[in-house]
Design an enzyme around this catalytic site. Structure first.
Site, PDB file in Angstrom:
ATOM      1  N   SER A 228       1.018   3.530  -9.162  1.00  0.00           N
ATOM      2  CA  SER A 228       1.183   2.433 -10.119  1.00  0.00           C
ATOM      3  C   SER A 228       1.408   1.071  -9.472  1.00  0.00           C
ATOM      4  O   SER A 228       1.228   0.047 -10.126  1.00  0.00           O
ATOM      5  CB  SER A 228       2.318   2.728 -11.096  1.00  0.00           C
ATOM      6  OG  SER A 228       3.566   2.613 -10.467  1.00  0.00           O
TER       7      SER A 228
ATOM      8  N   LYS B 242       8.533  -1.084 -10.186  1.00  0.00           N
ATOM      9  CA  LYS B 242       7.695  -1.984 -10.985  1.00  0.00           C
ATOM     10  C   LYS B 242       7.971  -3.423 -10.582  1.00  0.00           C
ATOM     11  O   LYS B 242       8.937  -3.733  -9.905  1.00  0.00           O
ATOM     12  CB  LYS B 242       7.990  -1.832 -12.488  1.00  0.00           C
ATOM     13  CG  LYS B 242       7.803  -0.434 -13.040  1.00  0.00           C
ATOM     14  CD  LYS B 242       6.368   0.017 -13.006  1.00  0.00           C
ATOM     15  CE  LYS B 242       6.258   1.494 -13.355  1.00  0.00           C
ATOM     16  NZ  LYS B 242       4.991   2.053 -13.026  1.00  0.00           N
TER      17      LYS B 242
END
EC number: 3.4.21.89
Length: 179
Positions: A40, A79
């Site tokens: 990700s 993230k």
């Protein structure tokens, strides 16, 4: 002779306890290692890289663009912070707008090229939404595969942020600062 050995063992034991105590404090409150799992954050961070996380945060706030570790129910996530409390977030035609201003994201250029070659956009249209007080909006750099604030993680309460990614330390050949 026996007294000297006893004294030596006691000294070593005391030193060992102090060292363990210091290690516990450092790992709990200052820095700790984190293993990146998944794609990700590609190409910024790669699967199985090991990152040093800075847990020390004097202000209690994080800045837009910082890479953070987020505590999940069963696993942690890495993230990038996109929206701060009160920000208005919108993605139109693969362009991020924060508070009505286009946000440049140079770290996405490689993934944008891949998405174009596949005949799609990297980031689908989203929003506008406003980030609530004491929450953050996060996305992965590999937006095509990232589970983030758009699709599963929701807004991130600042209490769930473990710390900020500082540097990749393994594999040693890829040692670098986290940008």
């Amino acid at each position: 002779m026996k007294a000297n050995i006893k004294k030596e063992v006691k000294s070593w034991g005391k030193s060992l306890l102090i060292a363990l105590g210091i290690a516990f404090v450092i790992r709990s409150f200052l820095i700790s290692p984190y293993i990146v799992e998944g794609a990700s954050m590609e190409p910024t961070l790669h699967d199985q890289e090991k990152v040093i996380v800075n847990k020390l945060n004097f202000t209690g706030n994080f800045d837009r663009g910082e890479i953070v570790i987020i505590k999940g129910k069963t696993k942690n996530y890495v993230k990038r912070i996109i929206g701060l409390p009160g920000d208005r977030i919108e993605v139109k035609n693969d362009v991020l707008h924060v508070n009505g201003v286009i946000c440049k994201e140079p770290y996405l250029s490689k993934n944008r090229e891949i998405a174009k070659q596949m005949g799609s956009r990297l980031t689908g249209d989203y929003g506008p939404i406003t980030v609530p007080k004491n929450k953050y909006f996060v996305m992965g750099d590999n937006r095509l595969v990232s589970k983030d604030s758009r699709n599963g993680l929701g807004f991130i309460d600042k209490k769930r942020i473990v710390g900020k990614g500082e540097l990749v330390f393994y594999p040693v050949s890829d040692f670098r600062n986290v940008k």
